[in-house]
Design a protein around this motif. Structure first.
Motif, PDB file in Angstrom:
ATOM      1  N   PHE A  18       0.806  -1.285   0.001  1.00  0.00           N
ATOM      2  CA  PHE A  18      -0.167   0.059   0.023  1.00  0.00           C
ATOM      3  C   PHE A  18       0.878   1.254   0.095  1.00  0.00           C
ATOM      4  CE2 PHE A  18      -2.830   3.329   1.916  1.00  0.00           C
ATOM      5  CZ  PHE A  18      -3.815   3.098   1.032  1.00  0.00           C
ATOM      6  N   LEU A  19       1.786   1.306   0.774  1.00  0.00           N
ATOM      7  CA  LEU A  19       2.868   2.320   0.792  1.00  0.00           C
ATOM      8  C   LEU A  19       3.375   2.705  -0.517  1.00  0.00           C
ATOM      9  CD1 LEU A  19       4.767   2.214   4.084  1.00  0.00           C
ATOM     10  CD2 LEU A  19       3.267   4.154   3.353  1.00  0.00           C
ATOM     11  N   VAL A  21       2.118   1.752  -3.419  1.00  0.00           N
ATOM     12  CA  VAL A  21       1.316   2.059  -4.332  1.00  0.00           C
ATOM     13  C   VAL A  21       0.786   3.671  -4.135  1.00  0.00           C
ATOM     14  CG1 VAL A  21      -1.459   1.693  -4.964  1.00  0.00           C
ATOM     15  CG2 VAL A  21      -0.003  -0.244  -4.651  1.00  0.00           C
ATOM     16  N   LEU A  22       0.728   3.664  -2.574  1.00  0.00           N
ATOM     17  CA  LEU A  22       0.513   5.507  -2.536  1.00  0.00           C
ATOM     18  C   LEU A  22       1.508   6.122  -3.043  1.00  0.00           C
ATOM     19  CD1 LEU A  22      -1.379   7.114  -0.815  1.00  0.00           C
ATOM     20  CD2 LEU A  22      -0.144   6.745   0.958  1.00  0.00           C
ATOM     21  N   LEU A  24       3.632   5.518  -5.485  1.00  0.00           N
ATOM     22  CA  LEU A  24       3.739   5.650  -6.981  1.00  0.00           C
ATOM     23  C   LEU A  24       2.610   6.359  -7.662  1.00  0.00           C
ATOM     24  CD1 LEU A  24       5.188   2.097  -7.869  1.00  0.00           C
ATOM     25  CD2 LEU A  24       6.088   4.319  -8.125  1.00  0.00           C
ATOM     26  N   LEU A  25       1.341   6.228  -7.305  1.00  0.00           N
ATOM     27  CA  LEU A  25       0.026   6.644  -7.623  1.00  0.00           C
ATOM     28  C   LEU A  25       0.091   8.254  -7.363  1.00  0.00           C
ATOM     29  CD1 LEU A  25      -2.879   4.124  -7.100  1.00  0.00           C
ATOM     30  CD2 LEU A  25      -1.796   4.959  -9.195  1.00  0.00           C
ATOM     31  N   SER A  26       0.803   8.719  -6.241  1.00  0.00           N
ATOM     32  CA  SER A  26       0.703   9.899  -6.021  1.00  0.00           C
ATOM     33  C   SER A  26       1.571  10.780  -6.707  1.00  0.00           C
ATOM     34  CB  SER A  26       1.223  10.122  -4.537  1.00  0.00           C
ATOM     35  OG  SER A  26       0.147   9.536  -3.568  1.00  0.00           O
TER      36      SER A  26
END
Lengths: 164, 353
Positions: A18-19, A21-22, A24-26
């Motif tokens: 999740f970290l 993803v958070l 990379l997406l951010s």
């Protein structure tokens, strides 16, 4: 109770993933997307504002045009009115002058006629006088060929003079 | 929902007389359902089509990585491997007989002991798939935004753009206020993470990831951490010295407020977990009816109800993602809100000085 007991493995993987993803997406998705959305919104907003402004300008222009047209119309009306007035005045003047001229000419003609008439009358009188004199002469000459006739005439005249 | 259950119960009572006791291997719907909503060390797409997943354990002999198929012999019977044995999808230390080691704790209760299990289980694998999907979808969309900057959205971009704008304008902005920009990436990430995983969980053979307490625990924990760290003076002021509360009551109020900090994310955790798990249980229960009654006649009824539930779950998948995101935004909003100093206890109806 297995269902509500968190497992260490999934907790670990979930946290790590999740970290990531958070992050990379951010960094690579939300930032460009929200920036693009914001840019588009501001550009749309400014475009709308510009369109509004253009509309206002258009309206002002239209009002100006209308005003100019109105002025032109007034001007035209004024010119037309003036022209017709001038025309009327000219016509009136011409008419008066023509009337005057006519009157004057008639007057002249009448005067000339009178003069001619007088002249003609005088001439006729003179002619008549001459003719009368000639006729009288001829008559007298004819009448007075014999001395009796002459005597009778003189007597007549004397008689007339006595009577007068 | 009530009507549905009523119908189901009436169906049960009618058919209960007709149902013959099952022969041979008795079907146990409870075990089947628990097995489906739980985690596994292999991914069974359909019966017979099973993908063994890697086992990663850290125990007495250090780190061990091997395939979970090593725990089964050629007849699909459990067998120990490298001193470990798997029972009910848990990995324990094996003793000489190949049985899980039993230890007694202080109270004298017997329990199995095992290594720390970091295996790529079905849920972890599903998590990776969802992440790949998330990254794939949103990197594509971000690329589109860069490529046709300023033009109207097209394709996948136009599907997700309204959702992103909805989260920004209807969740983040009204609930957080002017500082919403800082929290928007987190809100977008949890929304799409939960939604994607909810939907993947509804796929046939999908894992029940968002219905797993570990996952919702971590999501709620992130929300808690971000809330606590973004709390401003006014937020902490309301917790440690709630305006309008007499000083004598503060010893009671402070613990209540502190517990309140924890109950918010706890409710988030339980809500998502319970909603998704319950949905899976209902659908599986409906299918179980066919096997409980062992009747083809029940099939269409079950399938009809299951289809209906599946549509409902599709909606719940979106709704729960929305609820989680909305509540998270509200908690953030509470933490960053600038209160005026009116004695309104945060209701905005106090006198303004």
């Amino acid at each position: 109770m297995d269902l509500v007991t968190p497992g260490i493995g999934l907790i670990f993987w979930q946290t790590v993933t999740f970290l990531i993803v958070l992050f990379l997406l951010s960094k690579f998705a939300w930032k460009p997307i929200t920036n693009a959305l914001r840019e588009r919104e501001t550009s749309i907003e400014s475009a709308l504002r510009m369109a509004d402004q253009a509309k206002l300008e258009m309206q002002a222009l239209k009002a100006d045009n209308e005003k100019l047209l109105q002025e032109a119309r007034i001007e035209r009306d004024r010119i037309l009115r003036e022209a017709s007035q001038a025309g009327n005045a000219l016509l009136e003047e011409a008419r008066t002058r023509a009337t005057e001229e006519g009157t004057r000419m008639i007057e002249n003609a009448r005067e000339a006629i009178v003069n001619e008439k007088k002249a003609a009358l005088t001439e006729v009188k003179n002619l008549a006088a001459n003719l009368s004199i000639e006729i009288a002469e001829r008559i007298l000459k004819h009448e007075l060929k014999d001395s009796a006739a002459q005597q009778a005439l003189v007597n007549d005249y004397i008689k007339e003079v006595n009577l007068n | 929902m009530k009507k549905l259950f009523l119908l189901l119960f009436s169906l049960c009572s009618i058919s209960a007389f007709a149902a013959e006791p099952a022969e041979g291997g008795e079907f146990n719907p409870g075990d089947m359902i628990m097995h489906h909503i739980g985690d596994e060390h292999s991914w069974e797409f359909a019966h017979g089509a099973t993908l063994p997943l890697p086992v990663i354990v850290y125990g007495k002999n250090g780190l061990d990585i091997f395939s979970s198929s090593n725990f089964l012999d050629e007849h699909h019977n459990p067998k120990p491997y490298k001193g470990y044995v798997m029972e009910h999808n848990h990995i324990y230390y094996a003793n000489e007989e190949g049985e899980p080691v039993v230890e007694k704790n202080e109270k004298g209760e017997e329990h199995h002991v095992g290594p720390l299990d970091f295996s790529i289980t079905k849920n972890v694998a599903s998590l990776f798939i969802s992440v790949a999907l998330l990254l794939g979808v949103f990197f594509t969309i971000a690329g589109r935004y860069k490529k046709n900057a300023g033009s109207a959205p097209r394709g996948i971009q136009s599907f997700f753009e309204p959702i992103i704008i909805f989260i920004r304008d209807d969740i983040a902005k009204p609930n957080i206020g002017p500082k919403y920009q800082r929290y928007l990436p987190y809100l977008l990430t949890i929304f799409f993470f939960i939604w994607f995983n909810n939907l993947l969980g509804l796929m046939p053979g999908g894992a029940n990831l968002t219905g797993n307490i570990s996952v919702t625990l971590i999501l709620a924990l992130f929300t808690l951490i971000i809330t606590v760290f973004s709390g401003n003076k006014s937020y902490w002021g309301h917790i440690f010295k709630t305006p309008g509360v007499p000083v004598a009551l503060l010893p009671i109020m402070i613990p209540i407020e502190l517990v309140g900090i924890l109950t918010k994310p706890f409710s988030l955790m339980v809500r998502l977990f319970a909603n998704i798990t319950a949905g899976h249980i209902i659908i599986l229960s409906l299918f179980s009816l066919i096997f409980i009654f062992q009747s083809v006649a029940v099939g269409p009824v079950s399938v009809a109800f299951a289809v209906f539930m599946n549509f409902l779950e599709l909606f719940v998948a979106l709704l729960q993602a929305y609820v989680f995101t909305l509540l998270t935004a509200m908690y953030f909003g509470g933490a960053v809100e600038e209160h005026d100093h009116a004695d309104d206890m945060g209701h905005g109806d106090g006198a303004h000085h």
